[in-house]
Each structure stands twice: as C-alpha cells, then as structure tokens.
Design a protein around this motif. Structure first.
Motif, PDB file in Angstrom:
ATOM      1  N   GLN A 308       0.821  -1.206   0.000  1.00  0.00           N
ATOM      2  CA  GLN A 308       0.000   0.000   0.000  1.00  0.00           C
ATOM      3  C   GLN A 308       0.852   1.251   0.000  1.00  0.00           C
ATOM      4  N   GLU A 309       1.926   1.194   0.769  1.00  0.00           N
ATOM      5  CA  GLU A 309       2.765   2.397   0.857  1.00  0.00           C
ATOM      6  C   GLU A 309       4.242   2.013   0.813  1.00  0.00           C
ATOM      7  N   VAL A 310       5.009   2.786   0.068  1.00  0.00           N
ATOM      8  CA  VAL A 310       6.462   2.587   0.037  1.00  0.00           C
ATOM      9  C   VAL A 310       7.131   3.928   0.267  1.00  0.00           C
ATOM     10  N   LYS A 311       8.113   3.909   1.181  1.00  0.00           N
ATOM     11  CA  LYS A 311       8.925   5.112   1.402  1.00  0.00           C
ATOM     12  C   LYS A 311      10.342   4.773   0.995  1.00  0.00           C
ATOM     13  N   SER A 340       1.987   9.170 -11.365  1.00  0.00           N
ATOM     14  CA  SER A 340       0.714   9.614 -11.904  1.00  0.00           C
ATOM     15  C   SER A 340       0.199   8.654 -12.978  1.00  0.00           C
ATOM     16  N   ALA A 341       1.108   8.120 -13.812  1.00  0.00           N
ATOM     17  CA  ALA A 341       0.686   7.153 -14.832  1.00  0.00           C
ATOM     18  C   ALA A 341       0.119   5.896 -14.186  1.00  0.00           C
ATOM     19  N   GLY A 345      -0.430   7.753  -5.364  1.00  0.00           N
ATOM     20  CA  GLY A 345      -0.126   9.040  -4.738  1.00  0.00           C
ATOM     21  C   GLY A 345       1.374   9.195  -4.498  1.00  0.00           C
ATOM     22  N   CYS A 346       1.850  10.431  -4.611  1.00  0.00           N
ATOM     23  CA  CYS A 346       3.294  10.647  -4.466  1.00  0.00           C
ATOM     24  C   CYS A 346       3.576  11.949  -3.734  1.00  0.00           C
ATOM     25  N   VAL A 347       4.331  11.838  -2.628  1.00  0.00           N
ATOM     26  CA  VAL A 347       4.773  13.037  -1.901  1.00  0.00           C
ATOM     27  C   VAL A 347       6.295  12.989  -1.806  1.00  0.00           C
TER      28      VAL A 347
END
Ligand SMILES: [Zn+2]
Length: 441
Positions: A308-311, A340-341, A345-347
């Motif tokens: 779900q999330e990768v940092k 985006s492709a 989500g990207c921060v």
C-alpha cells in the motif's frame, strides 16, 4: 627523513585486534571498551615520546610534539579511530597511525637534533609546530550523525545537540559522555583516555588562528587508484549531495483476489522509480554523478498483501552543485510522472543537502609538486565520501591524501591496502608535513 615502516605496520596490526567482532571485521564504536583500549595504545606511545596530550569534553584528542613552542602555528594531521559495524581495519585508524608515525619520527629526529646531530635537520628550520588529532565519533555509528567530533570543534554542533543526538538505545550523547568506560583505577600507570571535563561551549571550539594546515590521510574507499595502479591520490573536491524522501501511496488489497489490471501497487511503482533514477544519472557524459536508493520500506510488508505504501530515499552526489540539482530535479519529475501514470499518490520531501567542497588549491599544488619530486605514481582526484577534514576545511588550509583500497572495498571486513602503499602514504604525509612546517606562514 624516513618513517619507521616496521613500527607503522606493527601499530596497524595491533590496533586491528581492538574489535568487538573478532574474525568478522573491525567493530569499534566511540566511547566503548575497544575505543578506550585503542586510545590507551596510541596515548602510551605518544606519552613515551614526550608528547603533550589534550582531550576535550567530546573526547577529541590533540597530541603535540614535545619540541612545539607556544608562538608558532600548528601543522596538524589526523583522522578517526571509530568504525562502522563489521568495518575494515584501515578506515580512519590508518590516518591516525600515519599521523602518529609522523609524530614519533619527528620526535626521534628532534631528539637527535637536540643531542647535537644536525646532519638531518635543525629544529631552527621548523617554522611551525606539529600536532596530531583523533576526532571522536566520525562514522556516526552511535548517533547516526557523521563527523560529530569535528562538528563540535567547529561550532557546527552546539551544546543543545548533546541532548538531541541519541544512540539506538535512546541514550543521549550527554548521557553517553557521563557513562564513559573507566580504565583500571588500581593501575597507577594507566592513562586517562577520556576527559571528564564538563562540556564548555567556549572551550570546545578550536582557535583556527593558531592552525596553519590540516592534513588527513585516508584510504580511498573506492576503486580509482587501485584500478589505475597508482599509489597516492591528492584530493581536489569532496562531493556534495542532495537527499530526498519519497512516499508512494497505492491501494493495499488481497494478493490473490485482485486482478493485475486493477492494482495500484506502491512497490511496483517504486521499482520503476529506482530504475529511472539509475537511468537518468547513467546518461551523464562525464560518468561521474551518482544516485543511490539505499533505504526503502514497504507497508504493510506482508507476502499476501499488495504493497500500500512505500517510502524510499534518493541520494545524488557530485562535485558540481548545479549538476546535482539538475539531475535530482529530473529524477523528481520522472517519479511524479511514473506515479501519476500508475495512479499512485506521491509526496516528495527534501531530506538533507551538503554542498561540494574544494580543498585548498595552493596546498594541493604543493603536494602535487612534492609527489612529482619524489617520483610517486599519483593523481589528483575527488572524494565521493565525506571526512572530518571537510569540517575543518571551512576554516584553515586543508589537504587530503588517499592510498588505494584493493578492489575499492571499504566499510567491510575485506577492506585492504597493500603494505607498500600503506608505507608510501605515510612517508608522503611526513614529507608534506615537513614541507608545511618549513615554510613561513
Ligand atoms: Zn573514515
């Protein structure tokens, strides 16, 4: 003037044994028992040669030649004795043993000169003093911050940082300084290897007006000298770096029940970003700039759940700041596009940054001339790694000398350098020190 190569190699081999992980590399963290033992070994030799010893509250050690006089400027050489976990036997300690060997050689020649032997040199020729330095906690193994000792002597770290820096058990640097291992109090001959002085912000700062030159001898920790068959590297620039932290947020879901076509997988997105960063820096014509994704965490980190999330962090290094920014900016742009492709989500946050640093040009030229005169196989090169000398370079003329690392390996038990090169490096350090001591400020 010649160094005593047998003594140098003996010191290096003896100090290699002061490790918490015998047989599996050298693990010697600052303020631990092995650190105390290594300090004692070095201090015993210095005191025997009549040197003065000064230890500050951060446990940086300065050792002065007995013939030093208060009205002269200081030519200084040194490095660190702490290591990473399962590190090599030469990183840091080689520069310290080199500086100590220079000290012991100078002391012997000074004794001979004092006894009337003027055949090699006269003390009157020396326009400067010689000191060696051992910086504490360079690797950041305890507190996760590199060059800690040199950051305090230059005022980059201040008193409040004693309470901010914490080891992995949560102890602050201040606590660790209070709980330093004590050497055998029963033994009257035992030396104080740590200072118990209370931290004084005024006293910790070095007076850079009294220092003429700082020199650090170090193993290269990269493959350049070894692959080119050279003995000596004279450092020009130290790479700067910029680090960003990326968080990608997809949709966690059942690994079996979710068809490939409708997944928003944060790790697959990260994988594409990692390869894109590699591709972008590899397009550099100079083949110099480097990018590393060395830290990555996956949430929830389960084999049966879609990530779900990768940092992850992206670090870019080069000696040209504009280039670091240009390449980092295109990596950032690509990461946003990839995310985006894939509708993930990207921060992106800036994490840290340091500017490239150029060591003193006149000193570098002097060292180059000396290397030529001595017929050494050398090259002027850059350093991808940072060193204590970088902190000092903001204040006084600073130079760095590298010797080859076999196969470019460092921070691992396999770290090694040929004996011949170890000897050449220290002899060259002595030649540079003498050259600096003989020239007027
Ligand atoms: Zn080092």
């Amino acid at each position: 003037m010649k160094i005593n190569k047998e003594r140098l190699l003996e010191m290096l081999h003896d100090l290699k044994e002061f490790t918490d992980t015998p047989g599996n590399g050298v693990t010697r963290f600052s303020f631990g028992v092995q650190d105390a033992t290594a300090r004692e070994y070095i201090l015993e030799r210095a005191v025997e040669a009549g040197c003065s010893v000064d230890i500050d509250a951060l446990q940086n050690i300065r050792i002065g030649l007995k013939t030093n006089s208060p009205d002269k400027d200081i030519v200084m050489a040194g490095s660190h004795i702490d290591t990473v976990r399962h590190g090599g036997w030469l990183d840091g300690i080689y520069g310290v043993c080199g500086a100590l060997e220079v000290m012991l050689t100078l002391a012997e020649y000074a004794d001979a000169a004092l006894a009337g032997d003027k055949s090699v040199f006269s003390l009157d020729d020396l326009k400067a003093n010689y000191e060696m330095v051992i910086f504490s906690e360079e690797e950041g193994s305890n507190f996760g911050s590199t060059m800690t000792g040199s950051k305090f002597v230059t005022g980059f770290y201040k008193e409040e940082d004693l309470g901010k820096l914490r080891d992995d058990k949560g102890k602050t640097l201040r606590q660790r300084l209070i709980e330093l291992p004590v050497t055998d109090e029963e033994d009257e001959d035992s030396l104080d290897v740590y200072s118990m002085d209370y931290f004084d912000s005024g006293e910790i700062l070095w007076d850079f007006n009294e220092i003429k030159t700082m020199l650090e001898l170090h193993i290269e920790q990269g493959p350049v000298l070894d692959s080119e068959g050279l003995s000596i590297g004279i450092v020009d620039a130290i790479y700067g770096m910029r680090v960003i932290e990326v968080t990608l947020t997809g949709v966690g879901n059942h690994a079996g029940a979710t068809p490939m076509g409708i997944r928003y997988d944060a790790l697959c997105t990260a994988a594409e970003c990692v390869l894109a960063a590699e591709e972008i820096v590899k397009s550099d014509e100079d083949e110099r700039i480097v990018a590393t994704i060395g830290k990555l965490s996956v949430f929830p980190d389960c084999s049966n759940v879609i990530p779900q999330e990768v940092k992850f962090t992206v670090e870019v290094r080069d000696k040209d700041e504009a280039k670091i920014n240009e390449y980092m900016d295109s990596i950032i742009e690509r990461i946003y596009n990839i995310a985006s492709a894939r509708r993930v989500g990207c921060v992106i946050n800036e994490h840290s940054k340091s500017s490239p640093l150029y060591l003193t040009k006149s000193l570098r030229n002097d060292m180059e001339k000396l290397a030529k005169d001595k017929g050494l196989a050398y090259k002027v090169m850059d350093s991808g790694a940072v060193h204590d000398a970088c902190m000092i370079a903001n204040f006084v003329d600073t130079g760095m000398i590298f010797v080859p690392s076999i196969d470019g390996r460092s921070h691992v038990p396999e770290e090694n350098t040929n004996e011949k090169d170890l000897i050449t490096g220290v002899q060259f350090l002595l030649d540079v020190v003498l050259n600096e001591m003989k020239t007027e400020v």
